[in-house]
Design a protein around this motif. Structure first.
Motif, PDB file in Angstrom:
ATOM      1  N   MET A   1     -21.876  -1.672  11.584  1.00 31.62           N
ATOM      2  CA  MET A   1     -20.786  -2.446  10.977  1.00 31.62           C
ATOM      3  C   MET A   1     -20.322  -1.787   9.683  1.00 31.62           C
ATOM      4  N   HIS A   2     -19.037  -1.735   9.462  1.00 35.53           N
ATOM      5  CA  HIS A   2     -18.574  -1.242   8.174  1.00 35.53           C
ATOM      6  C   HIS A   2     -17.785  -2.348   7.460  1.00 35.53           C
ATOM      7  N   ALA A   3     -17.813  -2.252   6.141  1.00 31.40           N
ATOM      8  CA  ALA A   3     -17.183  -3.313   5.344  1.00 31.40           C
ATOM      9  C   ALA A   3     -15.660  -3.194   5.398  1.00 31.40           C
ATOM     10  N   THR A   4     -15.014  -4.291   5.660  1.00 33.42           N
ATOM     11  CA  THR A   4     -13.554  -4.310   5.536  1.00 33.42           C
ATOM     12  C   THR A   4     -13.196  -5.509   4.670  1.00 33.42           C
ATOM     13  N   SER A   5     -12.196  -5.320   3.803  1.00 31.66           N
ATOM     14  CA  SER A   5     -11.802  -6.463   2.998  1.00 31.66           C
ATOM     15  C   SER A   5     -10.681  -7.184   3.728  1.00 31.66           C
ATOM     16  N   ALA A   6     -10.712  -8.510   3.660  1.00 32.63           N
ATOM     17  CA  ALA A   6      -9.706  -9.303   4.369  1.00 32.63           C
ATOM     18  C   ALA A   6      -8.328  -9.017   3.799  1.00 32.63           C
ATOM     19  N   ALA A   7      -7.327  -8.971   4.666  1.00 29.50           N
ATOM     20  CA  ALA A   7      -5.968  -8.766   4.195  1.00 29.50           C
ATOM     21  C   ALA A   7      -5.526 -10.010   3.432  1.00 29.50           C
ATOM     22  N   LYS A   8      -4.720  -9.763   2.408  1.00 31.33           N
ATOM     23  CA  LYS A   8      -4.187 -10.868   1.603  1.00 31.33           C
ATOM     24  C   LYS A   8      -2.686 -10.907   1.846  1.00 31.33           C
ATOM     25  N   LYS A   9      -2.129 -12.097   1.944  1.00 34.06           N
ATOM     26  CA  LYS A   9      -0.679 -12.206   2.167  1.00 34.06           C
ATOM     27  C   LYS A   9      -0.043 -12.966   1.007  1.00 34.06           C
ATOM     28  N   LEU A  10       1.034 -12.386   0.471  1.00 32.50           N
ATOM     29  CA  LEU A  10       1.806 -13.062  -0.579  1.00 32.50           C
ATOM     30  C   LEU A  10       3.203 -13.344  -0.045  1.00 32.50           C
ATOM     31  N   PHE A  11       3.668 -14.573  -0.267  1.00 35.30           N
ATOM     32  CA  PHE A  11       5.003 -14.972   0.193  1.00 35.30           C
ATOM     33  C   PHE A  11       5.934 -15.160  -1.012  1.00 35.30           C
ATOM     34  N   PHE A  12       7.135 -14.582  -0.914  1.00 41.70           N
ATOM     35  CA  PHE A  12       8.156 -14.737  -1.960  1.00 41.70           C
ATOM     36  C   PHE A  12       9.466 -15.196  -1.314  1.00 41.70           C
ATOM     37  N   SER A  13      10.166 -16.107  -1.954  1.00 43.14           N
ATOM     38  CA  SER A  13      11.457 -16.556  -1.385  1.00 43.14           C
ATOM     39  C   SER A  13      12.497 -15.436  -1.437  1.00 43.14           C
ATOM     40  N   HIS A  14      12.364 -14.553  -2.429  1.00 43.61           N
ATOM     41  CA  HIS A  14      13.294 -13.420  -2.545  1.00 43.61           C
ATOM     42  C   HIS A  14      12.515 -12.190  -3.017  1.00 43.61           C
ATOM     43  N   ALA A  15      12.900 -11.026  -2.501  1.00 45.50           N
ATOM     44  CA  ALA A  15      12.248  -9.786  -2.946  1.00 45.50           C
ATOM     45  C   ALA A  15      13.238  -8.634  -2.871  1.00 45.50           C
ATOM     46  N   LEU A  16      13.077  -7.691  -3.795  1.00 43.91           N
ATOM     47  CA  LEU A  16      13.898  -6.473  -3.771  1.00 43.91           C
ATOM     48  C   LEU A  16      13.139  -5.406  -2.981  1.00 43.91           C
ATOM     49  N   LEU A  17      13.609  -5.161  -1.757  1.00 41.99           N
ATOM     50  CA  LEU A  17      12.982  -4.149  -0.893  1.00 41.99           C
ATOM     51  C   LEU A  17      13.797  -2.854  -0.972  1.00 41.99           C
ATOM     52  N   PRO A  18      13.307  -1.757  -0.411  1.00 43.07           N
ATOM     53  CA  PRO A  18      14.074  -0.498  -0.494  1.00 43.07           C
ATOM     54  C   PRO A  18      15.482  -0.634   0.087  1.00 43.07           C
ATOM     55  N   GLY A  19      15.659  -1.501   1.085  1.00 42.32           N
ATOM     56  CA  GLY A  19      16.996  -1.682   1.679  1.00 42.32           C
ATOM     57  C   GLY A  19      17.849  -2.706   0.973  1.00 42.32           C
ATOM     58  N   GLY A  20      17.323  -3.343  -0.057  1.00 42.19           N
ATOM     59  CA  GLY A  20      18.099  -4.332  -0.799  1.00 42.19           C
ATOM     60  C   GLY A  20      17.384  -5.676  -0.849  1.00 42.19           C
ATOM     61  N   TRP A  21      18.117  -6.710  -1.198  1.00 38.50           N
ATOM     62  CA  TRP A  21      17.521  -8.045  -1.358  1.00 38.50           C
ATOM     63  C   TRP A  21      17.165  -8.628  -0.003  1.00 38.50           C
ATOM     64  N   ALA A  22      15.997  -9.258   0.077  1.00 45.07           N
ATOM     65  CA  ALA A  22      15.566  -9.899   1.317  1.00 45.07           C
ATOM     66  C   ALA A  22      15.036 -11.288   0.996  1.00 45.07           C
ATOM     67  N   ALA A  44       3.377 -19.479   6.387  1.00 48.73           N
ATOM     68  CA  ALA A  44       2.091 -19.934   6.920  1.00 48.73           C
ATOM     69  C   ALA A  44       1.013 -18.867   6.733  1.00 48.73           C
ATOM     70  N   GLY A  45      -0.119 -19.263   6.173  1.00 44.50           N
ATOM     71  CA  GLY A  45      -1.236 -18.339   5.987  1.00 44.50           C
ATOM     72  C   GLY A  45      -1.098 -17.446   4.787  1.00 44.50           C
ATOM     73  N   ALA A  46      -0.006 -17.580   4.026  1.00 39.39           N
ATOM     74  CA  ALA A  46       0.194 -16.723   2.852  1.00 39.39           C
ATOM     75  C   ALA A  46       0.101 -17.556   1.577  1.00 39.39           C
ATOM     76  N   GLU A  47      -0.234 -16.893   0.480  1.00 39.55           N
ATOM     77  CA  GLU A  47      -0.189 -17.554  -0.829  1.00 39.55           C
ATOM     78  C   GLU A  47       1.281 -17.561  -1.271  1.00 39.55           C
ATOM     79  N   ILE A  48       1.800 -18.735  -1.553  1.00 40.26           N
ATOM     80  CA  ILE A  48       3.213 -18.837  -1.925  1.00 40.26           C
ATOM     81  C   ILE A  48       3.357 -18.591  -3.425  1.00 40.26           C
ATOM     82  N   VAL A  49       4.138 -17.574  -3.785  1.00 43.05           N
ATOM     83  CA  VAL A  49       4.373 -17.250  -5.194  1.00 43.05           C
ATOM     84  C   VAL A  49       5.815 -17.612  -5.502  1.00 43.05           C
ATOM     85  N   SER A  50       6.041 -18.523  -6.420  1.00 44.90           N
ATOM     86  CA  SER A  50       7.434 -18.878  -6.687  1.00 44.90           C
ATOM     87  C   SER A  50       8.063 -17.847  -7.611  1.00 44.90           C
ATOM     88  N   GLY A  51       9.325 -17.520  -7.318  1.00 39.09           N
ATOM     89  CA  GLY A  51      10.033 -16.527  -8.116  1.00 39.09           C
ATOM     90  C   GLY A  51      10.513 -15.369  -7.264  1.00 39.09           C
TER      91      GLY A  51
END
Ligand code: ZN
Length: 459
Positions: A1-22, A44-51
């Motif tokens: 067995m090898h150690a893996t860290s659980a993936a973390k999910k962050l949710f944002f209502s708006h984000a600036l991605l390389p292609g523009g606002w999403a 669902a399943g993500a930590e909701i970050v306001s802003g």
């Protein structure tokens, strides 16, 4: 067995991605790196970050210890003050700095950087030796302290050990005030080797090199160091001061940037810090080489350096980023505002750093500085995209200056109106380090810093 860290999910209502606002964006983060980006997603399943999520801004130029002397040099001396009289005061300030002092001041500066929207720092580290100028038992003692300050605060690091060999063009002997900086090529390369070890506790740290300036090296020692270090970023102070340009011409018949472009294979590894006094040919040459220009607008204003030729460089397709340099005031939006305002004053126009109609100045400045800062860092940062570090600055869209707008206007409002007060939360490598505008360890870091500056002031 090898150690893996659980993936973390962050949710944002708006984000600036390389292609523009999403909208409704989920970042999936593993081991500090963005593994997936999904827009129009459920929370669902993500930590909701306001802003509003922005890629964190890389700070491409800092001398952390100088934060401790901010505000102490604003007093007129006997002669007309300049960069050179400021430098005398800086040399006196470092006379008594101990390793503990350096670490406490750096931690304070880095906590402020995180609160001010900078999620990584390229530390142009030239304070190497003890108060007498002798090397510490560990050559990289003070680099270790920089690394510790990064671990404590969580900021990302590109450490740039500085190669400082001489005091003036043509190999002039160092002066007393420079004794803590000086190495010959052999000892510098040993310091660099040791520095690679001491940054290991900092997650994803990178190492580059920084020949301090053309006046601090000779062509022979510069070439010797460059030859020994075939990869990683190379940062250099250049053409910051008119006197430096004049001295370089007296020595070589060439201007500093002209000399560098003529004698060294300048490419995308190179970061030219300040590059204030350039001819149109030099400006075009730097853009063509793909080197980053490292602008430090608040420090350049504070030191009376002059104003970089911004629109001409942008028009030529040049790459730039921003740094906080002397850390007189630590704020990413503040650096971008000072950059734009200097250009407006110089050229007597508005929206000077944009290239086409309807382009937002706030967004243009932010995206330019992200790209240049990331290139200068030698790290995979500067975008909310798969494979990049999860460095995220969150704007408070309920802030009174941001609540009535959206999209690019958020960046305009942050840059020109709200400043760093618009920043609520900050994540580095997916880990939260700032909440509600305050670094999570602010109280202890500030307490230690206050004790250091009070003691230094009493000396
Ligand atoms: Zn500097």
């Amino acid at each position: 067995m090898h150690a893996t860290s659980a993936a973390k999910k962050l949710f944002f209502s708006h984000a600036l991605l390389p292609g523009g606002w999403a909208r409704d964006v989920v970042l999936t983060i593993e081991n500090g790196v963005i593994g997936a980006v999904a827009d129009n997603s459920s929370s669902a399943g993500a930590e909701i970050v306001s802003g509003v999520a922005l890629p964190g801004m890389p700070n491409l130029h800092s001398h952390a210890f100088q934060r401790g002397m901010a505000g102490l040099t604003e007093l007129r001396g006997e002669m007309q003050d300049s960069f050179w009289t400021w430098r005398q005061l800086m040399y006196r300030f470092i006379d008594t700095l101990t390793p503990d002092d350096v670490e406490a001041i750096a931690a304070y500066a880095y906590a402020e950087m995180l609160e001010g929207g900078f999620t990584s720092v390229a530390e142009f580290h030239y304070l190497h030796h003890d108060e007498s100028g002798a090397p510490y038992g560990d050559l990289a003692e003070l680099a270790t302290r920089i690394a510790s300050a990064c671990v404590e605060t969580g900021i990302g690091l590109t450490l740039l050990p500085v190669f400082y060999n001489f005091s003036g063009f043509g190999g002039a002997a160092p002066v007393h005030g420079q004794r803590r900086f000086i190495n010959d090529p052999a000892r510098f390369l040993a310091l660099l080797q040791r520095s690679r070890e001491v940054v290991k506790p900092v997650q994803d740290a990178a190492i580059g090199i920084a020949p301090h300036s053309l006046r601090a090296v000779t062509p022979e020692t510069l070439m010797e160091v460059l030859k020994a270090v075939p990869t990683g970023p190379i940062h250099v102070h250049i053409a910051e001061q008119v006197k430096e340009v004049e001295d370089c011409i007296a020595w070589s018949s060439q201007r500093p940037v002209e000399w560098l472009l003529d004698h060294v294979a300048v490419d995308r590894r190179w970061v030219l810090i300040h590059a204030t006094h350039l001819t149109p040919e030099e400006t075009a040459g730097v853009a063509r080489a793909g080197a980053v220009v490292g602008l430090c607008p608040l420090t350049e204003a504070n030191l009376g350096d002059g104003i970089f030729e911004g629109p001409r460089f942008v028009e030529a397709g040049g790459v730039f980023g921003v740094g906080s340099d002397s850390n007189i005031e630590v704020t990413a939006p503040g650096e971008l505002k000072q950059l734009e305002y200097s250009q407006r004053l110089r050229h007597r126009v508005r929206n000077a750093m944009t290239r086409h109609s309807a382009e937002s100045t706030g967004r243009a400045l932010y995206e330019h500085a992200l790209a240049g800062g990331a290139q200068a860092s030698g790290r995979s940062i500067g975008a909310l995209a798969v494979g990049k570090r999860a460095d995220v600055v969150v704007l408070d869209d309920t802030h009174s200056d941001l609540c009535g707008v959206s999209g690019d206007r958020w960046l305009d409002a942050m840059t020109f109106v709200a400043g760093k007060s618009a920043i609520s939360n900050v994540y580095v490598g997916g880990k939260q380090v700032v909440a509600d505008g305050r670094h999570l360890k602010r109280a202890e870091i500030t307490g230690r810093y206050r004790r250091v500056v009070q003691r230094l002031a009493s000396l």
